[in-house]
Design a protein around this motif. Structure first.
Motif, short mmCIF file in Angstrom:
data_model
loop_
_atom_site.label_atom_id
_atom_site.label_comp_id
_atom_site.label_asym_id
_atom_site.label_seq_id
_atom_site.Cartn_x
_atom_site.Cartn_y
_atom_site.Cartn_z
N CYS A 1 0.80 -1.25 -0.13
CA CYS A 1 0.25 0.29 -0.33
C CYS A 1 1.22 1.15 -0.29
O CYS A 1 0.14 2.54 0.60
N ALA A 2 2.38 1.56 -0.75
CA ALA A 2 2.94 2.39 -0.42
C ALA A 2 2.13 3.65 -1.03
O ALA A 2 2.66 5.03 -0.77
N THR A 3 1.75 3.16 -2.50
CA THR A 3 1.32 4.73 -2.82
C THR A 3 0.34 5.34 -2.62
O THR A 3 0.07 6.22 -2.33
N GLY B 1 -0.79 -8.30 -8.46
CA GLY B 1 -1.73 -7.13 -8.72
C GLY B 1 -1.79 -5.98 -8.14
O GLY B 1 -1.92 -4.82 -8.31
N SER B 2 -1.35 -5.97 -6.71
CA SER B 2 -1.77 -5.85 -5.75
C SER B 2 -0.50 -4.13 -5.98
O SER B 2 0.34 -4.63 -6.29
N GLU B 3 -0.97 -2.99 -4.96
CA GLU B 3 0.05 -1.71 -5.36
C GLU B 3 0.96 -2.21 -4.56
O GLU B 3 0.79 -2.31 -3.66
N ALA B 4 2.03 -0.92 -4.35
CA ALA B 4 3.43 -1.40 -3.67
C ALA B 4 4.72 -0.56 -3.73
O ALA B 4 3.94 0.37 -4.65
N GLY B 5 5.17 -0.20 -3.85
CA GLY B 5 6.83 0.57 -3.53
C GLY B 5 7.93 0.27 -2.90
O GLY B 5 7.71 -0.36 -2.04
#
Length: 299
Positions: free
Chosen positions: A104-106, A137-141
């Motif tokens: 959930c970085a973004t 496919g989940s968002e990260a960073g």
């Protein structure tokens, strides 16, 4: 020992399942329903694990684990945040840089960064975050943590990493439980040579092995969760749960794909979501060998 959930814990899990199966905005509805409470002390380790199992069963793309873990840690240091606030956790491998693929970085407003022997609260605006898309496919960073932020008193990196790992094990249990259910149903209804494929010995053995693996993930998860909830030493139990979640999760994921045949590698098929979720959890947990080494050190 009996690790059966209480009636209240079962109702919390049922509410979570109902929300993630029917809601178009599951994170907002989880907050609204109190599954993400205003006071983090309302839910303990067992309740969080019960919720995460249901989120894993649905492969729900919500920031429950990092957000609630960060909120609980901040509450221990005397701080409260709005339960709807998305927070994340960065478990630094060393003081010079943060862990790869921070969840959930973004979307997170701030991060709890475990670095060295301290934990820091760092605002997202103060970091140079490079977005990533994870295997499922989940968002990260990723970002480099070189210092700064506010120290979070009363919380250690060990506390943070132990509970994050336990949460991943709970999520993996939900993923593998549902993957096995889908695979068993496919084996009952897919007919080849005039018989359901589940009637063939090789397929039946794979499903039986997967059942044993899921049972092992379940048992070791609740054993570790119970010890943490009771304030007992749980280093060996958490390492054991991580081993089974990573190692057995790998086998169950591959069994689901193999038994589904060609549809198992179709990225548009539902079972592929469970395969990628299980593999992501396996990689994030650190793999089975790493857990055996930690377990041997603990013993």
């Amino acid at each position: 020992m009996d690790f059966t959930l209480t009636e209240a814990q079962r109702e919390l899990a049922a509410l979570t399942r109902e929300i993630v199966e029917s809601s178009g905005a599951p994170w907002a509805d989880l907050v609204k329903a109190g599954v993400v409470p205003e006071d983090p002390a309302e839910l303990g380790v067992l309740e969080h694990c019960a919720v995460l199992v249901e989120l894993g069963r649905a492969v729900a793309a919500v920031p429950y684990l990092p957000a609630t873990l960060a909120q609980t840690a901040l509450a221990l240091s005397g701080r409260r945040v709005d339960p709807a606030t998305v927070l994340s956790v960065a478990l630094a491998e060393d003081p010079a840089g943060a862990k790869t693929a921070v969840p959930c970085a973004t979307s997170a407003e701030a991060f709890l960064v475990a670095s060295g022997d301290e934990v820091f609260l760092v605002q997202a605006a103060d970091l140079d975050i490079a977005p990533q898309v994870l295997l499922d496919g989940s968002e990260a960073g990723t970002f480099a943590f070189t210092g700064g932020g506010e120290p979070v008193e009363g919380v250690t990196p060990g506390w943070l990493t132990t509970r994050y790992a336990l949460g991943l094990c709970a999520y993996q249990l939900g993923v593998t439980e549902r993957a096995l259910e889908l695979t068993a149903e496919h084996a009952r209804t897919r007919v080849q040579f005039g018989r359901p494929i589940g009637a063939f010995q090789a397929v039946a053995q794979r499903l039986a092995d997967a059942y044993v693996d899921v049972s092992a993930i379940r048992l070791t998860l609740w054993q570790a969760a119970w010890r943490l909830a009771e304030g007992l030493p749980a280093e060996a139990e958490v390492a054991t749960a991580k081993f089974w979640a990573a190692d057995a999760g790998h086998r169950v994921a591959h069994t689901a794909v193999h038994v589904h045949g060609g549809t198992g590698i179709d990225m548009g098929h539902g079972v592929h979501r469970y395969f990628t979720a299980a593999k992501r959890a396996e990689f994030e947990l650190g793999g089975a060998t790493a857990q055996l080494l930690r377990l041997s050190a603990a013993m």
